[in-house]
Motif scaffolding. Structure first.
Motif, PDB file in Angstrom:
ATOM      1  N   THR A  71       0.717 -17.945  -1.749  1.00 20.44           N
ATOM      2  CA  THR A  71       1.025 -16.872  -2.646  1.00 20.44           C
ATOM      3  C   THR A  71       2.018 -17.456  -3.486  1.00 20.44           C
ATOM      4  O   THR A  71       3.231 -17.627  -2.930  1.00 20.44           O
ATOM      5  CB  THR A  71       1.475 -15.554  -2.150  1.00 20.44           C
ATOM      6  OG1 THR A  71       0.064 -15.240  -1.408  1.00 20.44           O
ATOM      7  CG2 THR A  71       1.690 -14.565  -3.112  1.00 20.44           C
ATOM      8  N   PRO A  72       1.844 -17.731  -4.956  1.00 20.92           N
ATOM      9  CA  PRO A  72       2.645 -18.622  -5.687  1.00 20.92           C
ATOM     10  C   PRO A  72       3.936 -17.685  -6.264  1.00 20.92           C
ATOM     11  O   PRO A  72       4.708 -18.360  -6.661  1.00 20.92           O
ATOM     12  CB  PRO A  72       2.087 -19.469  -6.489  1.00 20.92           C
ATOM     13  CG  PRO A  72       0.887 -18.527  -6.992  1.00 20.92           C
ATOM     14  CD  PRO A  72       0.671 -17.911  -5.669  1.00 20.92           C
ATOM     15  N   THR A  73       3.784 -16.371  -6.310  1.00 17.99           N
ATOM     16  CA  THR A  73       4.807 -15.587  -6.945  1.00 17.99           C
ATOM     17  C   THR A  73       5.537 -14.661  -6.035  1.00 17.99           C
ATOM     18  O   THR A  73       4.628 -14.226  -5.008  1.00 17.99           O
ATOM     19  CB  THR A  73       3.780 -14.498  -7.878  1.00 17.99           C
ATOM     20  OG1 THR A  73       2.936 -15.224  -8.817  1.00 17.99           O
ATOM     21  CG2 THR A  73       4.725 -13.588  -8.704  1.00 17.99           C
ATOM     22  N   PRO A  74       6.728 -14.520  -6.166  1.00 15.98           N
ATOM     23  CA  PRO A  74       7.560 -13.807  -5.105  1.00 15.98           C
ATOM     24  C   PRO A  74       6.995 -12.144  -5.487  1.00 15.98           C
ATOM     25  O   PRO A  74       6.580 -11.818  -6.288  1.00 15.98           O
ATOM     26  CB  PRO A  74       8.886 -13.713  -5.807  1.00 15.98           C
ATOM     27  CG  PRO A  74       8.939 -14.752  -6.638  1.00 15.98           C
ATOM     28  CD  PRO A  74       7.835 -15.091  -7.148  1.00 15.98           C
ATOM     29  N   LEU A  75       6.867 -11.611  -4.259  1.00 17.55           N
ATOM     30  CA  LEU A  75       6.710 -10.322  -4.135  1.00 17.55           C
ATOM     31  C   LEU A  75       7.337  -9.356  -3.746  1.00 17.55           C
ATOM     32  O   LEU A  75       8.263  -9.764  -2.593  1.00 17.55           O
ATOM     33  CB  LEU A  75       5.163 -10.292  -3.435  1.00 17.55           C
ATOM     34  CG  LEU A  75       3.920 -10.805  -4.038  1.00 17.55           C
ATOM     35  CD1 LEU A  75       2.808 -10.686  -3.034  1.00 17.55           C
ATOM     36  CD2 LEU A  75       3.624 -10.748  -5.180  1.00 17.55           C
ATOM     37  N   ASP A  76       7.387  -8.044  -4.018  1.00 21.34           N
ATOM     38  CA  ASP A  76       8.176  -7.184  -3.238  1.00 21.34           C
ATOM     39  C   ASP A  76       7.024  -6.477  -2.375  1.00 21.34           C
ATOM     40  O   ASP A  76       6.165  -5.975  -2.799  1.00 21.34           O
ATOM     41  CB  ASP A  76       8.656  -5.909  -4.027  1.00 21.34           C
ATOM     42  CG  ASP A  76      10.010  -6.383  -4.819  1.00 21.34           C
ATOM     43  OD1 ASP A  76      10.569  -7.410  -4.272  1.00 21.34           O
ATOM     44  OD2 ASP A  76      10.432  -5.584  -5.626  1.00 21.34           O
ATOM     45  N   ILE A  77       7.304  -6.197  -1.065  1.00 22.28           N
ATOM     46  CA  ILE A  77       6.062  -5.755  -0.333  1.00 22.28           C
ATOM     47  C   ILE A  77       6.600  -4.307   0.317  1.00 22.28           C
ATOM     48  O   ILE A  77       7.568  -4.341   0.983  1.00 22.28           O
ATOM     49  CB  ILE A  77       5.753  -6.609   0.947  1.00 22.28           C
ATOM     50  CG1 ILE A  77       5.093  -8.025   0.466  1.00 22.28           C
ATOM     51  CG2 ILE A  77       4.647  -6.038   1.858  1.00 22.28           C
ATOM     52  CD1 ILE A  77       5.047  -8.991   1.437  1.00 22.28           C
ATOM     53  N   LEU A  78       6.151  -3.302  -0.142  1.00 23.84           N
ATOM     54  CA  LEU A  78       6.556  -1.995   0.219  1.00 23.84           C
ATOM     55  C   LEU A  78       5.596  -1.524   1.497  1.00 23.84           C
ATOM     56  O   LEU A  78       4.306  -1.249   1.156  1.00 23.84           O
ATOM     57  CB  LEU A  78       6.614  -1.018  -0.769  1.00 23.84           C
ATOM     58  CG  LEU A  78       7.544  -1.163  -1.902  1.00 23.84           C
ATOM     59  CD1 LEU A  78       7.264  -2.420  -2.489  1.00 23.84           C
ATOM     60  CD2 LEU A  78       7.557  -0.005  -2.897  1.00 23.84           C
ATOM     61  N   PHE A  79       5.916  -1.256   2.624  1.00 25.69           N
ATOM     62  CA  PHE A  79       5.280  -0.471   3.718  1.00 25.69           C
ATOM     63  C   PHE A  79       5.475   0.918   3.641  1.00 25.69           C
ATOM     64  O   PHE A  79       6.583   1.499   3.684  1.00 25.69           O
ATOM     65  CB  PHE A  79       5.961  -1.390   5.062  1.00 25.69           C
ATOM     66  CG  PHE A  79       5.730  -2.674   5.023  1.00 25.69           C
ATOM     67  CD1 PHE A  79       4.590  -3.436   5.289  1.00 25.69           C
ATOM     68  CD2 PHE A  79       6.706  -3.558   4.888  1.00 25.69           C
ATOM     69  CE1 PHE A  79       4.379  -4.714   5.464  1.00 25.69           C
ATOM     70  CE2 PHE A  79       6.663  -5.182   4.852  1.00 25.69           C
ATOM     71  CZ  PHE A  79       5.501  -5.424   5.521  1.00 25.69           C
ATOM     72  N   ILE A  80       4.283   1.386   3.797  1.00 26.49           N
ATOM     73  CA  ILE A  80       4.563   2.832   3.349  1.00 26.49           C
ATOM     74  C   ILE A  80       3.745   3.823   4.822  1.00 26.49           C
ATOM     75  O   ILE A  80       2.819   3.353   5.308  1.00 26.49           O
ATOM     76  CB  ILE A  80       3.184   3.106   2.304  1.00 26.49           C
ATOM     77  CG1 ILE A  80       3.895   2.376   0.866  1.00 26.49           C
ATOM     78  CG2 ILE A  80       3.137   4.640   1.956  1.00 26.49           C
ATOM     79  CD1 ILE A  80       2.805   2.334  -0.186  1.00 26.49           C
ATOM     80  N   VAL A  93       6.071 -11.222   7.624  1.00 28.03           N
ATOM     81  CA  VAL A  93       6.977 -10.297   7.028  1.00 28.03           C
ATOM     82  C   VAL A  93       6.673  -8.995   7.556  1.00 28.03           C
ATOM     83  O   VAL A  93       5.634  -8.361   7.303  1.00 28.03           O
ATOM     84  CB  VAL A  93       6.969 -10.176   5.485  1.00 28.03           C
ATOM     85  CG1 VAL A  93       7.840  -8.733   4.895  1.00 28.03           C
ATOM     86  CG2 VAL A  93       7.199 -11.547   4.612  1.00 28.03           C
ATOM     87  N   PRO A  94       7.511  -8.353   8.655  1.00 24.36           N
ATOM     88  CA  PRO A  94       7.053  -7.384   9.391  1.00 24.36           C
ATOM     89  C   PRO A  94       7.354  -5.640   8.709  1.00 24.36           C
ATOM     90  O   PRO A  94       8.181  -5.664   8.111  1.00 24.36           O
ATOM     91  CB  PRO A  94       7.841  -7.528  10.790  1.00 24.36           C
ATOM     92  CG  PRO A  94       8.927  -8.198  10.251  1.00 24.36           C
ATOM     93  CD  PRO A  94       8.662  -9.040   9.188  1.00 24.36           C
ATOM     94  N   SER A  95       6.553  -4.856   9.094  1.00 23.40           N
ATOM     95  CA  SER A  95       6.845  -3.671   8.940  1.00 23.40           C
ATOM     96  C   SER A  95       7.699  -2.857   9.575  1.00 23.40           C
ATOM     97  O   SER A  95       8.473  -1.874   9.267  1.00 23.40           O
ATOM     98  CB  SER A  95       5.642  -2.588   8.856  1.00 23.40           C
ATOM     99  OG  SER A  95       4.996  -2.399  10.127  1.00 23.40           O
ATOM    100  N   ARG A  96       8.248  -3.409  10.808  1.00 25.67           N
ATOM    101  CA  ARG A  96       8.834  -2.670  11.680  1.00 25.67           C
ATOM    102  C   ARG A  96       8.399  -1.391  12.503  1.00 25.67           C
ATOM    103  O   ARG A  96       9.391  -0.830  13.130  1.00 25.67           O
ATOM    104  CB  ARG A  96      10.461  -2.808  11.373  1.00 25.67           C
ATOM    105  CG  ARG A  96      10.670  -4.350  11.230  1.00 25.67           C
ATOM    106  CD  ARG A  96      12.286  -4.465  10.921  1.00 25.67           C
ATOM    107  NE  ARG A  96      12.121  -5.049   9.344  1.00 25.67           N
ATOM    108  CZ  ARG A  96      13.323  -4.846   8.712  1.00 25.67           C
ATOM    109  NH1 ARG A  96      14.353  -4.090   9.109  1.00 25.67           N
ATOM    110  NH2 ARG A  96      13.278  -5.469   7.608  1.00 25.67           N
ATOM    111  N   GLU A  97       7.580  -0.744  11.755  1.00 24.31           N
ATOM    112  CA  GLU A  97       7.039   0.533  12.445  1.00 24.31           C
ATOM    113  C   GLU A  97       5.664   0.638  11.848  1.00 24.31           C
ATOM    114  O   GLU A  97       5.212   0.048  11.008  1.00 24.31           O
ATOM    115  CB  GLU A  97       7.834   1.721  11.736  1.00 24.31           C
ATOM    116  CG  GLU A  97       7.873   1.972  10.416  1.00 24.31           C
ATOM    117  CD  GLU A  97       8.831   3.041   9.976  1.00 24.31           C
ATOM    118  OE1 GLU A  97       8.259   4.136   9.792  1.00 24.31           O
ATOM    119  OE2 GLU A  97      10.046   2.944   9.801  1.00 24.31           O
ATOM    120  N   PRO A  98       4.824   1.474  12.506  1.00 18.72           N
ATOM    121  CA  PRO A  98       3.488   1.707  11.972  1.00 18.72           C
ATOM    122  C   PRO A  98       3.559   2.260  10.568  1.00 18.72           C
ATOM    123  O   PRO A  98       4.066   3.085  10.102  1.00 18.72           O
ATOM    124  CB  PRO A  98       2.830   2.920  12.822  1.00 18.72           C
ATOM    125  CG  PRO A  98       3.661   2.816  14.197  1.00 18.72           C
ATOM    126  CD  PRO A  98       5.333   2.154  13.465  1.00 18.72           C
TER     127      PRO A  98
END
Length: 160
Positions: free
Chosen positions: A98-107, A128-133
């Protein structure tokens, strides 16, 4: 279009020549998936994104790999997450290919943002962990969450 050519020569050990050309053509208007509006409601108002939706295991495995055509108000929604069902669970994403930096939002299942992994490192294989379900994951262009004041606890909605 991206083209990769692989050539193996005939060496002293008698290795046969094998050639191949592999191409990847970006989607055109005719082949692109329909975009889904996703709204994030934050303290400073509603922010609407037009995103692709990854619903199958294959789509979720590929995600935004290889993509350089991301728009500031675009992205990808992984919903339901995981594709094979079974309810919310902890997620680990990575930036391999993945060549582009991303913001990953865990919902979370209630639609609130649990964690925002901001400006993830391109090509990194570090999880990159969500740390919760979580029940869904939204990937945006890196830095968009901070630019728009989007924070953990904000609500994310889309047509199910």
């Amino acid at each position: 279009m991206l083209a990769i050519v692989a050539v193996l020569g005939l060496g002293a050990g008698g290795v046969a020549i094998q050639q191949g050309v592999f191409t990847r053509t970006p989607p055109t208007d005719a082949t692109a998936k329909a975009l889904l509006p996703v709204t994030i409601t934050s303290a400073n108002g509603a922010h609407v994104f037009q995103v692709e939706r990854a619903t199958t295991a294959a789509e979720q495995a590929r995600g935004l790999m290889y993509r350089t055509d991301l728009k500031p108000d675009g992205g990808m929604l992984f919903a339901p997450y995981p594709a094979e069902g079974g309810g919310p669970r902890e997620a680990n994403f990575w930036m391999k290919n993945t060549p582009t930096p991303l913001d990953i939002l865990f919902i979370r299942a209630d639609g609130t943002i649990a964690i925002i992994a901001e400006n993830t490192v391109p090509f990194s294989e570090t999880p990159v962990p969500s740390r919760e379900p979580v029940a869904a994951v939204l990937e945006l262009v890196g830095g968009r969450a901070a630019d728009l004041g989007i924070a953990e606890g904000d609500r994310v909605t889309w047509a199910k």
